[in-house]
Design a protein around this motif. Structure first.
Motif, PDB file in Angstrom:
ATOM      1  N   LYS A 111      16.310  -9.808  16.413  1.00 40.12           N
ATOM      2  CA  LYS A 111      16.096 -10.956  15.799  1.00 40.12           C
ATOM      3  C   LYS A 111      14.693 -11.605  15.974  1.00 40.12           C
ATOM      4  O   LYS A 111      13.924 -12.392  15.937  1.00 40.12           O
ATOM      5  N   ALA A 112      13.778 -10.317  16.371  1.00 34.67           N
ATOM      6  CA  ALA A 112      12.197 -10.661  16.551  1.00 34.67           C
ATOM      7  C   ALA A 112      11.548  -9.311  15.581  1.00 34.67           C
ATOM      8  O   ALA A 112      10.394  -8.921  16.259  1.00 34.67           O
ATOM      9  N   GLY A 113      12.041  -9.038  14.629  1.00 32.43           N
ATOM     10  CA  GLY A 113      11.466  -7.860  13.865  1.00 32.43           C
ATOM     11  C   GLY A 113      11.778  -6.262  13.952  1.00 32.43           C
ATOM     12  O   GLY A 113      11.147  -5.541  13.947  1.00 32.43           O
ATOM     13  N   CYS A 114      12.910  -6.372  14.931  1.00 30.24           N
ATOM     14  CA  CYS A 114      13.373  -5.293  15.513  1.00 30.24           C
ATOM     15  C   CYS A 114      13.710  -4.056  14.525  1.00 30.24           C
ATOM     16  O   CYS A 114      13.356  -2.967  14.553  1.00 30.24           O
ATOM     17  N   SER A 115      14.303  -4.525  13.414  1.00 33.23           N
ATOM     18  CA  SER A 115      14.802  -3.388  12.361  1.00 33.23           C
ATOM     19  C   SER A 115      13.349  -2.774  11.793  1.00 33.23           C
ATOM     20  O   SER A 115      13.330  -1.445  11.550  1.00 33.23           O
ATOM     21  N   ASN A 116      12.422  -3.489  11.461  1.00 33.09           N
ATOM     22  CA  ASN A 116      11.175  -3.065  10.907  1.00 33.09           C
ATOM     23  C   ASN A 116      10.496  -2.224  12.007  1.00 33.09           C
ATOM     24  O   ASN A 116       9.875  -1.389  11.401  1.00 33.09           O
ATOM     25  N   TRP A 117      10.560  -2.556  13.141  1.00 31.40           N
ATOM     26  CA  TRP A 117       9.634  -2.078  14.126  1.00 31.40           C
ATOM     27  C   TRP A 117      10.493  -0.638  14.286  1.00 31.40           C
ATOM     28  O   TRP A 117       9.653   0.412  14.456  1.00 31.40           O
ATOM     29  N   LYS A 118      11.746  -0.424  14.162  1.00 31.37           N
ATOM     30  CA  LYS A 118      12.331   0.841  14.264  1.00 31.37           C
ATOM     31  C   LYS A 118      12.031   1.557  13.000  1.00 31.37           C
ATOM     32  O   LYS A 118      11.763   2.917  13.329  1.00 31.37           O
ATOM     33  N   ARG A 119      11.868   0.931  11.923  1.00 31.86           N
ATOM     34  CA  ARG A 119      11.492   2.059  10.690  1.00 31.86           C
ATOM     35  C   ARG A 119      10.144   2.301  10.963  1.00 31.86           C
ATOM     36  O   ARG A 119       9.887   3.489  10.848  1.00 31.86           O
ATOM     37  N   VAL A 120       9.174   1.526  11.635  1.00 31.24           N
ATOM     38  CA  VAL A 120       7.851   2.010  11.703  1.00 31.24           C
ATOM     39  C   VAL A 120       7.819   3.194  12.828  1.00 31.24           C
ATOM     40  O   VAL A 120       7.086   4.090  12.596  1.00 31.24           O
ATOM     41  N   LEU A 121       8.610   3.022  13.876  1.00 34.25           N
ATOM     42  CA  LEU A 121       8.720   4.245  14.781  1.00 34.25           C
ATOM     43  C   LEU A 121       9.239   5.404  14.307  1.00 34.25           C
ATOM     44  O   LEU A 121       8.725   6.569  14.581  1.00 34.25           O
ATOM     45  N   MET A 122      10.287   5.304  13.353  1.00 36.49           N
ATOM     46  CA  MET A 122      10.759   6.386  12.748  1.00 36.49           C
ATOM     47  C   MET A 122       9.572   7.323  11.787  1.00 36.49           C
ATOM     48  O   MET A 122       9.521   8.322  11.836  1.00 36.49           O
ATOM     49  N   VAL A 123       8.733   6.541  11.211  1.00 38.38           N
ATOM     50  CA  VAL A 123       7.760   7.056  10.272  1.00 38.38           C
ATOM     51  C   VAL A 123       6.613   7.619  11.187  1.00 38.38           C
ATOM     52  O   VAL A 123       6.165   8.828  11.108  1.00 38.38           O
ATOM     53  N   LEU A 124       6.208   6.903  12.514  1.00 39.04           N
ATOM     54  CA  LEU A 124       5.177   7.574  13.456  1.00 39.04           C
ATOM     55  C   LEU A 124       5.732   8.525  13.985  1.00 39.04           C
ATOM     56  O   LEU A 124       5.137   9.704  14.175  1.00 39.04           O
ATOM     57  N   ASN A 125       7.119   8.831  14.047  1.00 36.54           N
ATOM     58  CA  ASN A 125       7.852   9.956  14.734  1.00 36.54           C
ATOM     59  C   ASN A 125       8.059  11.191  13.684  1.00 36.54           C
ATOM     60  O   ASN A 125       8.391  12.178  14.089  1.00 36.54           O
ATOM     61  N   GLY A 126       7.649  10.952  12.348  1.00 41.06           N
ATOM     62  CA  GLY A 126       7.825  12.006  11.560  1.00 41.06           C
ATOM     63  C   GLY A 126       9.214  12.016  10.905  1.00 41.06           C
ATOM     64  O   GLY A 126       9.465  13.210  10.232  1.00 41.06           O
ATOM     65  N   LEU A 127       9.821  11.065  11.280  1.00 39.78           N
ATOM     66  CA  LEU A 127      11.570  11.193  10.923  1.00 39.78           C
ATOM     67  C   LEU A 127      11.474  10.661   9.393  1.00 39.78           C
ATOM     68  O   LEU A 127      12.594  10.834   8.641  1.00 39.78           O
ATOM     69  N   ALA A 128      10.518  10.149   8.725  1.00 41.07           N
ATOM     70  CA  ALA A 128      10.614   9.254   7.483  1.00 41.07           C
ATOM     71  C   ALA A 128       9.195   9.314   7.067  1.00 41.07           C
ATOM     72  O   ALA A 128       8.182   9.171   7.723  1.00 41.07           O
ATOM     73  N   ALA A 129       9.047   9.351   5.734  1.00 39.68           N
ATOM     74  CA  ALA A 129       7.634   9.351   5.087  1.00 39.68           C
ATOM     75  C   ALA A 129       7.225   7.828   5.026  1.00 39.68           C
ATOM     76  O   ALA A 129       5.898   7.558   4.874  1.00 39.68           O
TER      77      ALA A 129
END
Length: 307
Positions: free
Chosen positions: A87-105
């Motif tokens: 409840k502090a933006g965690c879903s979108n942070w995990k999305r960002v981490l996935m992009v940084l990690n090369g798991l999503a474009a």
């Protein structure tokens, strides 16, 4: 954190903390537009550090290292450790981490289920002790927090005011059974329709009929901010500029922007201070005070004004 040369076998046990406050590496930040965000960041860091020095001065730590890092996600490419605060933006942070990690474009086409149940990101407790220590000592550690009452009300609205195949049968049924006098059979069977007051009774009960949950657990117990030296303290209230600044700090691709969209129930009004006030009206003065006391450390650590 202990130095790698010392035996990691003590798992942080009995160490006096907090660790030293290291300067933030700003070599990758471009342009002068980040001055205000940076100033706010330095204030938060030193405020938390001073608070922990006072709070921890006579306390010895009795927590196992693996437990301390169980909520921390790892992104190895840009050397980021992110402690998840729901409840502090965690879903979108995990999305960002996935992009940084090369798991999503792109962060924009990753579904909610993929983020939370996809097991794409590793957590720090999945590494061996050496792997944990190395990352704690060399990666940029980030935490994003939110006003405790707003976070609490947001969690209640999300889990109890919408159909939910886990929270209603697991938490709802137990809460209604214990705190609602003359509950009807339908409510007892489905666990739907929990009232905010009943939820608070459960939260404050030392003999809860069902355990705690990360969505309303205190940040002090999720991320241990006085034991793990977070390099960056973001706030939900200034999410956009904090996130943009952080992505600069770690050298993220220029085209990666923090997503603005609301992850679920997008038609609902965001949980604001005004929305929180409406919910707190349902509580007695004593219940309001006890709820504040429950989150007292979170208020203090992150310099939030008491409601």
């Amino acid at each position: 954190q202990q130095k790698m040369s010392e035996s990691p076998l003590s798992h942080f046990r009995g160490v006096y903390l907090p660790p030293a406050l290291h300067p933030l590496n700003k070599t990758l930040v471009k342009g002068g537009k980040w001055k205000d965000v940076d100033r706010a960041q330095e204030k938060r860091r030193s405020f938390l550090h001073d608070f922990c020095k006072k709070y921890n001065s006579r306390k010895k730590l009795q927590t196992h290292l693996v437990h301390l890092v169980s909520r921390i996600y790892v992104e190895d490419r840009h050397k980021v450790l992110y402690c998840e605060v729901p409840k502090a933006g965690c879903s979108n942070w995990k999305r960002v981490l996935m992009v940084l990690n090369g798991l999503a474009a792109s962060a924009h086409n990753i579904s909610h289920d993929d983020v939370h149940y996809g097991k794409h990101l590793r957590k720090l407790d999945s590494y061996d002790l050496k792997g944990i220590y190395t990352r704690l000592n060399t990666y940029t550690k980030i935490i994003f927090v939110r006003d405790p009452m707003e976070r609490l009300v947001s969690a209640f609205r999300d889990k109890f005011e919408h159909p939910n195949s886990y929270y209603h049968p697991v938490f709802g049924k137990a809460i209604i059974k214990k705190y609602r006098h003359n509950a009807n059979e339908e409510a007892l069977k489905t666990g739907s329709g929990v009232k905010f007051k009943e939820f608070i009774q459960y939260l404050l009960d030392s003999h809860r009929p069902v355990g705690m949950d990360i969505h309303w657990e205190q940040v002090s117990k999720l991320c241990y901010p006085c034991l793990i030296n977070y390099d960056f303290i973001g706030k939900f209230e200034t999410l956009e500029e904090d996130a943009s600044y952080f992505l600069q700090l770690v050298g993220a691709p220029a085209e990666l922007k923090f997503p603005k969209f609301k992850d679920r129930h997008s038609s609902d009004e965001r949980t604001s201070a005004e929305v929180v006030r409406q919910y707190l009206k349902e509580l007695s003065k004593e219940e309001r005070q006890l709820t504040y006391d429950f989150y007292y450390l979170d208020y203090l650590m992150f310099n939030y004004t008491s409601p």
